[in-house]
Design a protein around this motif. Structure first.
Motif, PDB file in Angstrom:
ATOM      1  N   ASN A 234       0.859  -1.394  -0.265  1.00  0.00           N
ATOM      2  CA  ASN A 234      -0.199   0.181  -0.001  1.00  0.00           C
ATOM      3  C   ASN A 234       0.747   1.521  -0.072  1.00  0.00           C
ATOM      4  N   GLU A 235       0.588   2.024  -0.998  1.00  0.00           N
ATOM      5  CA  GLU A 235       1.814   3.076  -0.719  1.00  0.00           C
ATOM      6  C   GLU A 235       0.698   4.662  -1.268  1.00  0.00           C
ATOM      7  N   PHE A 236       1.151   5.915  -0.500  1.00  0.00           N
ATOM      8  CA  PHE A 236       0.080   6.715  -0.463  1.00  0.00           C
ATOM      9  C   PHE A 236       0.898   8.402  -2.177  1.00  0.00           C
ATOM     10  N   SER A 237       2.088   7.804  -1.846  1.00  0.00           N
ATOM     11  CA  SER A 237       2.514   8.553  -3.241  1.00  0.00           C
ATOM     12  C   SER A 237       2.297   7.897  -4.310  1.00  0.00           C
ATOM     13  N   TYR A 238       1.971   9.013  -4.729  1.00  0.00           N
ATOM     14  CA  TYR A 238       1.957   8.534  -6.915  1.00  0.00           C
ATOM     15  C   TYR A 238       2.933   8.930  -7.793  1.00  0.00           C
ATOM     16  N   TYR A 239       4.114   9.429  -6.567  1.00  0.00           N
ATOM     17  CA  TYR A 239       5.539   9.755  -7.009  1.00  0.00           C
ATOM     18  C   TYR A 239       5.967   7.565  -6.841  1.00  0.00           C
TER      19      TYR A 239
END
Length: 222
Positions: free
Chosen positions: A30-35
């Protein structure tokens, strides 16, 4: 047979997700950062071999270089290729990455008691309020499930200039974090030690940052 399901919040570029999947587990990052999401999708889906691309990450850093060559040196990526694990990652659903805020996504009813293990690596200190993370981790885990944590307490929102008027930053020492985990949420500590870790370091730099991280294994009581 049943493949244990592992959740990796704050998975960044997905390297740990790949590593866990290669050991035969079903794993979701799970990741929040678009980068991070864009870059991990590129490397996972388009890399055909180890060391396929060259980057020069230290080129613009003029400080603490011992030689010109250290500043100009190339680094090859990726260090492993997803294709190399074709023999162990055999199910298309064995490895995935979900974008979004950890608390919002995994606090939903559909994730209650769904996961055999949660693995957090340099993640706990990214919270405005770490108690929210602990609560959602407990919510996600099955009874008897295992939470493995590695990381420092470099509270990301400690510089209050980044906070909005209705935002908070809870910054406490590890003993308070531990008390919440064990006494308030009933996790049973199976193992704990301090682990010396580098993080995104230039290993040839004249300046090194070292974290003495907490490495803990907790079990959700049945």
């Amino acid at each position: 047979g049943h493949r244990p399901k592992v959740l990796v919040p704050g998975c960044g570029l997905g390297r740990l997700v790949l590593e866990i999947a290669s050991r035969g587990f079903v794993v979701e990052g799970n990741e929040f950062s678009y980068y991070m999401l864009f870059t991990s999708a590129f490397v996972m889906n388009y890399a055909e071999r180890k060391d396929q691309w060259e980057i020069f990450p230290y080129l613009l850093n003029s400080c603490n270089n011992r030689t010109h060559g250290d500043q100009l040196r190339r680094v090859r990526i990726p260090d492993v290729c997803a294709n190399d694990f074709a023999s162990t990652i055999v199910d298309p659903n064995q490895m995935s990455i979900c974008g979004g805020d950890f608390v919002e996504v995994y606090g939903r009813e559909e994730h209650k008691g769904k996961w055999d293990s949660v693995v957090t690596c340099f993640f706990l200190d990214t919270a405005h309020n770490f108690i929210d993370y602990v609560e959602v981790i407990r919510h996600c885990l099955k009874d008897g499930g295992v939470w493995i944590n590695l990381g420092p307490l470099l509270w990301h929102w400690a510089d209050h200039t980044y906070l909005g008027p209705n935002e908070l930053s809870l910054e406490v020492p590890w003993e308070d974090v531990e008390r919440v985990i064990e006494e308030e949420y009933g996790f049973q500590r199976e193992r704990q030690e301090m682990a010396k870790c580098n993080y995104t370091n230039n290993m040839k730099s004249m300046m090194q940052t070292v974290f003495f991280c907490n490495l803990s294994v907790y079990k959700k009581a049945s």
